[in-house]
Design an enzyme around this catalytic site. Structure first.
Site, PDB file in Angstrom:
ATOM      1  N   GLU A 185       0.803  -1.236   0.000  1.00 20.88           N
ATOM      2  CA  GLU A 185       0.000   0.000   0.000  1.00 20.88           C
ATOM      3  C   GLU A 185       0.833   1.281   0.000  1.00 20.88           C
ATOM      4  O   GLU A 185       0.592   2.190   0.792  1.00 20.88           O
ATOM      5  CB  GLU A 185      -0.978  -0.020   1.182  1.00 20.88           C
ATOM      6  N   GLU A 301      -6.360 -10.430  -1.558  1.00 19.95           N
ATOM      7  CA  GLU A 301      -7.150 -10.222  -0.332  1.00 19.95           C
ATOM      8  C   GLU A 301      -8.634 -10.096  -0.653  1.00 19.95           C
ATOM      9  O   GLU A 301      -9.349  -9.265  -0.084  1.00 19.95           O
ATOM     10  CB  GLU A 301      -6.682  -8.952   0.396  1.00 19.95           C
TER      11      GLU A 301
HETATM   12  O1  G3I Z   1     -10.753  -6.877  17.662  1.00 14.41           O
HETATM   13  C1  G3I Z   1     -10.370  -5.580  18.104  1.00 14.41           C
HETATM   14  C2  G3I Z   1     -11.597  -4.779  18.416  1.00 14.41           C
HETATM   15  O2  G3I Z   1     -12.297  -5.391  19.468  1.00 14.41           O
HETATM   16  C3  G3I Z   1     -11.199  -3.347  18.776  1.00 14.41           C
HETATM   17  O3  G3I Z   1     -12.353  -2.547  18.874  1.00 14.41           O
HETATM   18  C4  G3I Z   1     -10.302  -2.750  17.708  1.00 14.41           C
HETATM   19  C5  G3I Z   1      -9.770  -1.396  18.103  1.00 14.41           C
HETATM   20  O4  G3I Z   1      -8.710  -1.023  17.266  1.00 14.41           O
HETATM   21  O5  G3I Z   1      -9.223  -3.603  17.487  1.00 14.41           O
HETATM   22  C6  G3I Z   1      -9.638  -4.871  17.036  1.00 14.41           C
HETATM   23  O6  G3I Z   1      -8.552  -5.640  16.609  1.00 14.41           O
HETATM   24  C7  G3I Z   1      -8.030  -5.283  15.395  1.00 14.41           C
HETATM   25  C8  G3I Z   1      -8.364  -6.382  14.411  1.00 14.41           C
HETATM   26  O7  G3I Z   1      -7.844  -6.037  13.229  1.00 14.41           O
HETATM   27  C9  G3I Z   1      -9.863  -6.642  14.233  1.00 14.41           C
HETATM   28  O8  G3I Z   1     -10.143  -7.201  12.963  1.00 14.41           O
HETATM   29  C10 G3I Z   1      -6.547  -5.115  15.525  1.00 14.41           C
HETATM   30  O9  G3I Z   1      -6.265  -4.049  16.374  1.00 14.41           O
HETATM   31  C11 G3I Z   1      -5.943  -4.882  14.236  1.00 14.41           C
HETATM   32  O10 G3I Z   1      -4.523  -4.945  14.286  1.00 14.41           O
HETATM   33  C12 G3I Z   1      -6.434  -5.857  13.220  1.00 14.41           C
HETATM   34  O11 G3I Z   1      -6.381  -5.269  12.023  1.00 14.41           O
HETATM   35  C13 G3I Z   1      -5.907  -5.996  10.926  1.00 14.41           C
HETATM   36  C14 G3I Z   1      -5.414  -4.926   9.974  1.00 14.41           C
HETATM   37  O12 G3I Z   1      -5.071  -5.501   8.741  1.00 14.41           O
HETATM   38  C15 G3I Z   1      -4.170  -4.230  10.533  1.00 14.41           C
HETATM   39  O13 G3I Z   1      -3.128  -5.119  10.667  1.00 14.41           O
HETATM   40  C16 G3I Z   1      -7.055  -6.808  10.290  1.00 14.41           C
HETATM   41  O14 G3I Z   1      -7.433  -7.875  11.129  1.00 14.41           O
HETATM   42  C17 G3I Z   1      -6.617  -7.321   8.948  1.00 14.41           C
HETATM   43  O15 G3I Z   1      -7.677  -7.963   8.303  1.00 14.41           O
HETATM   44  C18 G3I Z   1      -6.153  -6.144   8.114  1.00 14.41           C
HETATM   45  O16 G3I Z   1      -5.722  -6.636   6.894  1.00 14.41           O
HETATM   46  C19 G3I Z   1      -5.379  -5.650   5.935  1.00 14.41           C
HETATM   47  C20 G3I Z   1      -4.170  -6.172   5.181  1.00 14.41           C
HETATM   48  O17 G3I Z   1      -3.149  -6.466   6.094  1.00 14.41           O
HETATM   49  C21 G3I Z   1      -3.709  -5.159   4.135  1.00 14.41           C
HETATM   50  N1  G3I Z   1      -4.791  -4.780   3.267  1.00 14.41           N
HETATM   51  C22 G3I Z   1      -6.030  -4.361   3.902  1.00 14.41           C
HETATM   52  C23 G3I Z   1      -6.503  -5.394   4.904  1.00 14.41           C
HETATM   53  C24 G3I Z   1      -7.803  -4.976   5.565  1.00 14.41           C
HETATM   54  O18 G3I Z   1      -7.654  -3.803   6.266  1.00 14.41           O
END
Ligand code: G3I
Length: 393
Positions: A185, A301
């Site tokens: 990205e 993705e």
């Molecule tokens: O589950 C908690 C939630 O309870 C809370 O309210 C929230 C507050 O920030 O955090 C939540 O956890 C987050 C989780 O996603 C929930 O799905 C984590 O902090 C967070 O690190 C995590 O985010 C991930 C994100 O990338 C950042 O790393 C996602 O799971 C993941 O699906 C997402 O994936 C990205 C790819 O890496 C790159 N392309 C886009 C894609 C979607 O955003």
């Protein structure tokens, strides 16, 4: 479905949209446009029939393709039926959190001097145990950096810190990784730079050479892995996404001029039906341009956000399935596309439920299996796209 059912189907669908519209005080022109788009995507007669008996990975393999999904250790280790579905359907596994610097409950780099490979190793072992290819996601990204990054990293130590990261992480899994998302990205035309590059901590700390540097370090640490530039919003026919496609192509040209070791482009394909227009010829042109540079393409993705779609699950699932099949049948026509990965396998574990929740609070349905691990029409749609895809040479 006969004509009468078709009309009833359409009527109840329109009713669903209509009642949604009356809930909001004034239907904006944007909402009207979106409703029109969504209506056009709904076809109660569309055929999602498949021949039974083959998993998604088997159907993909018959065409020389890979099918995989992203998953998290926390879900795989706590839900045996989910783990079984991942094994049954996927020939590739993408750790959704575990290979990032930090994400969710996994932190690969707890401090500048320390790595914690427990979660990443668990995922790598899961893939190896089940004969799955493993993808590394991701080494250089503006997101998912640990808290300490802001206070400890500066332009004097950033190169050394990145070098240590890539050498330590990539070497540990060298030979076990199919492909690395080396840089994720890096384009964001809204940031206003002439080259369309996103203004990220890495750009600010290391300057415009950071992408080239990351690819070179990765190639040196694992000469076998396919090295990928990965990005989103490359799918639709909008001025913004057209500008982004152009900026990505310019970035790729620049890297090739420098002889940077880059082998593939990852198109994330987070799709949002209703919000933007899908124009297969625009997407084909982009894929062709990438392929003409000698690069492979991975759909990395994929999911279909149902935020704007009607509540009715039958209607919603049909639209989602149609979006999957239309998109995949377009991209799989391009021989350079070697893999399709969905961002999760089951609706039970999708980032869409956090990032794109529905206003009616109904559970989201963006993925091929429902929350009980049962295949939905989206599964059939993916299966059909593989079944109809030309075989890779
Ligand atoms: O589950 C908690 C939630 O309870 C809370 O309210 C929230 C507050 O920030 O955090 C939540 O956890 C987050 C989780 O996603 C929930 O799905 C984590 O902090 C967070 O690190 C995590 O985010 C991930 C994100 O990338 C950042 O790393 C996602 O799971 C993941 O699906 C997402 O994936 C990205 C790819 O890496 C790159 N392309 C886009 C894609 C979607 O955003």
């Amino acid at each position: 479905m006969n004509q009468r059912h078709r009309l009833i189907g359409r009527r109840s669908f329109l009713f669903g949209l209509g009642s949604l519209a009356t809930m909001s005080a004034v239907a904006t022109s944007k909402a009207a446009y979106e409703n029109q788009q969504i209506q056009a995507l709904y076809d109660p007669d569309r055929n999602f029939i498949i021949t039974e008996g083959f998993s998604l990975k088997e159907r993909a393999a018959k065409k020389g393709l890979i099918y995989g999904a992203a998953a998290r250790q926390i879900d795989l280790s706590s839900n045996a039926s989910y783990a079984a579905a991942i094994v049954q359907n996927c020939s590739m596994l993408v750790p959704e959190w575990e290979f990032k610097w930090t994400a969710g409950n996994a932190t690969l780099r707890p401090s500048p001097d320390r790595f914690d490979f427990s979660a990443a190793d668990w995922m790598a072992n899961f893939a190896a145990t089940h004969d799955q290819l493993l993808r590394g996601h991701t080494l250089v990204w503006h997101d998912s950096l640990p808290e300490w990054f802001k206070t400890s990293v500066n332009s004097r130590n950033a190169a050394q810190l990145l070098e240590k990261h890539i050498q330590t992480v990539v070497k540990r899994y060298a030979g076990k990784i199919h492909s690395w998302d080396v840089v994720n990205e890096a384009i964001r035309t809204e940031d206003g730079r002439n080259d369309g590059w996103r203004i990220t901590p890495w750009l600010e700390l290391l300057g415009p050479n950071y992408i080239d540097l990351a690819f070179r370090l990765t190639a040196a640490a694992d000469p076998q892995a396919l090295l990928v530039y990965n990005d989103f919003d490359l799918d639709y026919d909008t001025p913004e996404q057209e500008a982004k496609r152009t900026a990505v192509l310019k970035l790729l040209e620049r890297l090739q001029t420098k002889r940077t070791p880059i082998h593939a482009v990852g198109i994330q394909a987070h799709l949002f039906p209703g919000e933007n227009k899908f124009n297969p010829s625009k997407l084909r042109k982009f894929l062709h341009d990438v392929a003409s540079m000698g690069l492979k393409i991975m759909i990395t993705e994929m999911d279909v956000a149902d935020k704007k779609l009607p509540t009715d699950v039958k209607v919603r699932d049909r639209i989602i399935a149609g979006v999957y099949e239309d998109y995949l049948s377009t991209v799989l026509d391009e021989q350079a596309v070697i893999a399709v990965i969905t961002w999760g396998l089951s609706d039970r574990y999708s980032y869409v439920s956090q990032s794109q929740p529905r206003s009616d609070r109904a559970p989201v349905r963006p993925l091929p299996l429902d929350a009980q691990m049962q295949p939905k029409l989206a599964w059939n749609a993916i299966a059909r796209a593989f079944d109809h895809a030309p075989r890779r040479n």
